[in-house]
Every structure is written in C-alpha cells, then in structure tokens.
Design an enzyme around this catalytic site. Structure first.
Site, PDB file in Angstrom:
ATOM      1  N   HIS A  92       0.866  -1.189   0.000  1.00 26.87           N
ATOM      2  CA  HIS A  92       0.000   0.000   0.000  1.00 26.87           C
ATOM      3  C   HIS A  92       0.903   1.239   0.000  1.00 26.87           C
ATOM      4  CE1 HIS A  92      -2.775   3.106   1.317  1.00 26.87           C
ATOM      5  NE2 HIS A  92      -3.705   2.332   0.774  1.00 26.87           N
ATOM      6  N   GLU A 140      -3.215   2.775  -7.647  1.00 31.23           N
ATOM      7  CA  GLU A 140      -3.544   3.913  -6.772  1.00 31.23           C
ATOM      8  C   GLU A 140      -2.490   5.015  -6.872  1.00 31.23           C
ATOM      9  OE1 GLU A 140      -6.080   2.881  -3.148  1.00 31.23           O
ATOM     10  OE2 GLU A 140      -4.069   2.194  -2.667  1.00 31.23           O
TER      11      GLU A 140
HETATM   12  O1  G3P Z   1      -6.510   1.688   0.541  1.00 28.96           O
HETATM   13  C1  G3P Z   1      -7.353   2.384  -0.282  1.00 28.96           C
HETATM   14  C2  G3P Z   1      -6.888   3.752  -0.330  1.00 28.96           C
HETATM   15  O2  G3P Z   1      -5.545   3.937  -0.482  1.00 28.96           O
HETATM   16  C3  G3P Z   1      -7.733   4.737  -1.016  1.00 28.96           C
HETATM   17  O3  G3P Z   1      -7.986   5.642  -0.009  1.00 28.96           O
HETATM   18  O4  G3P Z   1      -9.157   7.402   1.143  1.00 28.96           O
HETATM   19  O5  G3P Z   1      -8.565   7.649  -1.262  1.00 28.96           O
HETATM   20  O6  G3P Z   1     -10.351   6.052  -0.589  1.00 28.96           O
HETATM   21  P1  G3P Z   1      -9.078   6.749  -0.199  1.00 28.96           P
END
Ligand code: G3P
Length: 222
Positions: A92, A140
């Site tokens: 992550h 991400e």
């Molecule tokens: O682990 C999921 C995350 O990194 C996304 O976070 O707060 O942008 O939905 P968020």
C-alpha cells in the site's frame, strides 16, 4: 465476475475496535441488501475480531513472505490464515515494500491458500509486480489517495493503460481502481475502464453517514 468493493479500514479510529465491528456489520447488511461483494481490509491485530463478527471476506493490511522461525514482529501468512482472513494486501502507498518482498508474499500466500492484492502507484510498477502472479493489482496514484477527486475521474487514462499492460503480462490478474473514490459515478467509470472493482477508504470510513456513503458507492456496481 461480480465487481468487488475492497474497503480499507486503515488505522482510522472509525475502523478500529468496536467501531470496526459496527462498520463491518454495516457492510455485511449493505452487501446482502444490494447483493454486492465487499472485502474488509483490516489491521493484522484485528483480523480475528472482525473475521469472527462477519461473514464478509476479511483481508490483512500487510503480509510478510516469511516462514515460521526466529523473525519478530512480522506478519506470518499462516497466522493470517488462522485468524480467519481470506487474503492480504501488500505495498500500500502507506506501507511500501520492494519487489522482492512482493514476490515472496505472493508465493507464500499461494502456499497457504490466501488471496493477495498488490498495490501499485504506477503502470510501470504494476507491470513489475504482475510477473509474480498476484490475484489482484490495485492501481492507486498516491497523490489522489484521501482526496476529493477520484482517479477514475482525474486520471482515467492511467487506469485503462494499466489494465491493458497488466493483462498483457497475465490475463488472470484482476485490476482494481483506488484513490479518492467517493461517488456512484467514480465507481461506474472505474468499471467502464475495465477494472474488477474499487479500493476505498476515507469515502466510507471517514464519512459522516457511513451507511449513505456505502450505498452511494455500491450503486456504481448496478
Ligand atoms: O486503501 C485504499 C486507499 O488507499 C484509497 O484511499 O481514502 O482515497 O479512498 P481513499
């Protein structure tokens, strides 16, 4: 395949202890009412608690590709499995690891029968980790995590590029969209871009009304 909502409880107070149990129950009800699939991603120390309170699949927020032995403070795959988890995530953006770590984690997860989702910050990294054959890769961009603009809206090309590049390496890997996802439309776009689900945290865990936020996100799967 039915799309999946991975919900990361992170270490938010709202995702810890009795509040984590309440959130897990809320998710279980929402999943059954909308016939959706939700996976709860929780801190390793709370895997047993959450897994014992819900029928939803639970994943560990981390895993080390180690064996029984003299290591201290690491997360042993067998222990994750025994705690009732069905899988784990690694790398992550808030807990980055090397490709060597990812490779070992994927291999040990397979050995003990856990699913593994590897997070990747770019398409290049996604391709590097795809060769190890994880079950899922979550794309991400770190700068959009926790923000108000979702990756599927702000950078749709990253998602479609990543899907193509990962599938070139291994068609079996399911790609998941994460970062800033909060609305039905964010989720719809993620699915249209070819991903198998979304990875969400603050949009639900930190929402004033978690039930409403969950409903908003799950509506994107319909
Ligand atoms: O682990 C999921 C995350 O990194 C996304 O976070 O707060 O942008 O939905 P968020």
């Amino acid at each position: 395949m039915q799309p999946i909502l991975f919900l990361n409880f992170k270490l938010f107070e709202e995702g810890t202890g009795s509040k984590a149990v309440s959130l897990a129950k809320l998710c279980e009800r929402a999943a059954s009412e909308t016939n959706s699939k939700i996976v709860l991603v929780v801190q390793p120390t709370e895997l047993s608690l959450i897994a014992s309170k819900t029928r939803l699949d639970v994943f560990s927020q981390h895993l080390d590709g180690i064996d029984f032995g003299s290591s201290v403070g690491k997360i042993l795959p067998e222990a994750v499995k025994r705690a009732g988890a069905k899988g784990a995530i690694v790398n992550h953006a808030a807990f980055k690891v090397s490709n060597e770590h990812v490779q070992k984690a994927v291999a040990r997860a397979k050995q003990v029968g856990l699913k593994l989702m590897v997070c990747a910050e770019t398409t290049e990294r996604a391709v590097e980790v795809a060769v190890f054959g994880p079950d899922f890769i979550a794309i991400e961009p770190p700068e959009l995590i926790g923000g108000t603009v979702s990756v599927s809206t702000a950078k749709p090309q990253i998602i479609s590029e990543a899907v193509k590049a990962i599938q070139k390496v291994d068609k079996k890997i399911k790609v998941i969209t994460g970062a800033g996802i909060k609305t039905t439309d964010d989720v719809r776009k993620a699915i249209e871009l070819g991903t198998a689900g979304v990875f969400v945290s603050s949009g639900i865990v930190k929402a004033k009304n978690q039930k409403k936020a969950l409903k908003e996100i799950l509506a994107g799967f319909k």
